[in-house]
Design a protein around this motif. Sequence first.
Motif, PDB file in Angstrom:
ATOM      1  N   THR A  62       0.781  -1.249   0.002  1.00  0.00           N
ATOM      2  CA  THR A  62       0.048   0.059   0.263  1.00  0.00           C
ATOM      3  C   THR A  62       0.912   1.323   0.041  1.00  0.00           C
ATOM      4  O   THR A  62       0.642   2.127  -0.853  1.00  0.00           O
ATOM      5  N   ASN A  91       2.945   1.885  -3.447  1.00  0.00           N
ATOM      6  CA  ASN A  91       2.157   2.315  -4.442  1.00  0.00           C
ATOM      7  C   ASN A  91       1.638   3.794  -4.373  1.00  0.00           C
ATOM      8  O   ASN A  91       0.808   4.077  -5.212  1.00  0.00           O
ATOM      9  N   GLN A  92       2.055   4.475  -3.299  1.00  0.00           N
ATOM     10  CA  GLN A  92       1.339   6.019  -3.329  1.00  0.00           C
ATOM     11  C   GLN A  92       2.206   6.833  -4.134  1.00  0.00           C
ATOM     12  O   GLN A  92       3.483   6.606  -4.399  1.00  0.00           O
ATOM     13  N   LYS A  93       1.652   7.501  -4.971  1.00  0.00           N
ATOM     14  CA  LYS A  93       2.042   8.393  -6.299  1.00  0.00           C
ATOM     15  C   LYS A  93       2.670   9.778  -5.421  1.00  0.00           C
ATOM     16  O   LYS A  93       3.286  10.526  -5.930  1.00  0.00           O
ATOM     17  N   ASN A  94       2.022   9.916  -4.371  1.00  0.00           N
ATOM     18  CA  ASN A  94       2.484  11.530  -3.860  1.00  0.00           C
ATOM     19  C   ASN A  94       3.488  11.790  -2.809  1.00  0.00           C
ATOM     20  O   ASN A  94       3.629  12.667  -2.130  1.00  0.00           O
ATOM     21  N   LYS A 100       7.429  11.951  -2.547  1.00  0.00           N
ATOM     22  CA  LYS A 100       8.279  12.206  -3.398  1.00  0.00           C
ATOM     23  C   LYS A 100       9.527  11.069  -3.425  1.00  0.00           C
ATOM     24  O   LYS A 100      10.142  10.991  -4.217  1.00  0.00           O
ATOM     25  N   ILE A 157       9.305   7.951  -2.648  1.00  0.00           N
ATOM     26  CA  ILE A 157       9.231   6.777  -3.181  1.00  0.00           C
ATOM     27  C   ILE A 157       9.189   7.116  -4.816  1.00  0.00           C
ATOM     28  O   ILE A 157       9.948   6.227  -5.499  1.00  0.00           O
ATOM     29  N   ALA A 158       8.721   8.109  -5.292  1.00  0.00           N
ATOM     30  CA  ALA A 158       8.718   8.504  -6.782  1.00  0.00           C
ATOM     31  C   ALA A 158      10.257   8.615  -7.378  1.00  0.00           C
ATOM     32  O   ALA A 158      10.403   8.323  -8.376  1.00  0.00           O
ATOM     33  N   ASP A 191      12.506   5.203  -8.061  1.00  0.00           N
ATOM     34  CA  ASP A 191      11.702   4.195  -8.840  1.00  0.00           C
ATOM     35  C   ASP A 191      13.010   3.285  -9.540  1.00  0.00           C
ATOM     36  O   ASP A 191      13.990   4.300 -10.122  1.00  0.00           O
ATOM     37  N   ARG A 210      12.621  -1.980  -7.157  1.00  0.00           N
ATOM     38  CA  ARG A 210      11.233  -1.504  -6.565  1.00  0.00           C
ATOM     39  C   ARG A 210      10.180  -2.399  -7.482  1.00  0.00           C
ATOM     40  O   ARG A 210       9.275  -2.777  -6.741  1.00  0.00           O
ATOM     41  N   LYS A 211      10.263  -2.473  -8.769  1.00  0.00           N
ATOM     42  CA  LYS A 211       9.433  -3.159  -9.278  1.00  0.00           C
ATOM     43  C   LYS A 211       9.193  -4.781  -9.200  1.00  0.00           C
ATOM     44  O   LYS A 211       8.022  -5.275  -8.990  1.00  0.00           O
TER      45      LYS A 211
END
Length: 85
Positions: free
Chosen positions: A57, A60-63, A65, A67-68, A71, A75-76
């Motif tokens: 969970t 998978n958060q897009k907001n 920074k 984590i984004a 990438d 991670r995948k």
Amino acid sequence: MEATAELFVELGLLKAEDDCRRKRLTRLIDLKNVYSWLKTEVTKPHFPQITKKYLLTFLNQKNVKRIAASDCEDRKVLLSGLYKF
């Protein structure tokens, strides 16, 4: 759940409640190294199921920074491994 929250605090993904601990955690850990380690750990039988759910969970958060910005292939692989459980 407490262990999962502590893990996120140590990784710099959650803010520490204690001021002393917050000061100690000023240097951010490279999440790419963490993904590399976690992708093998989540497959082990002793890794808690609830932690897998929270990791999936949270990652998978897009907001978020951090984590984004982190990438990468590990991670995948980690995310695909978490979806299997």
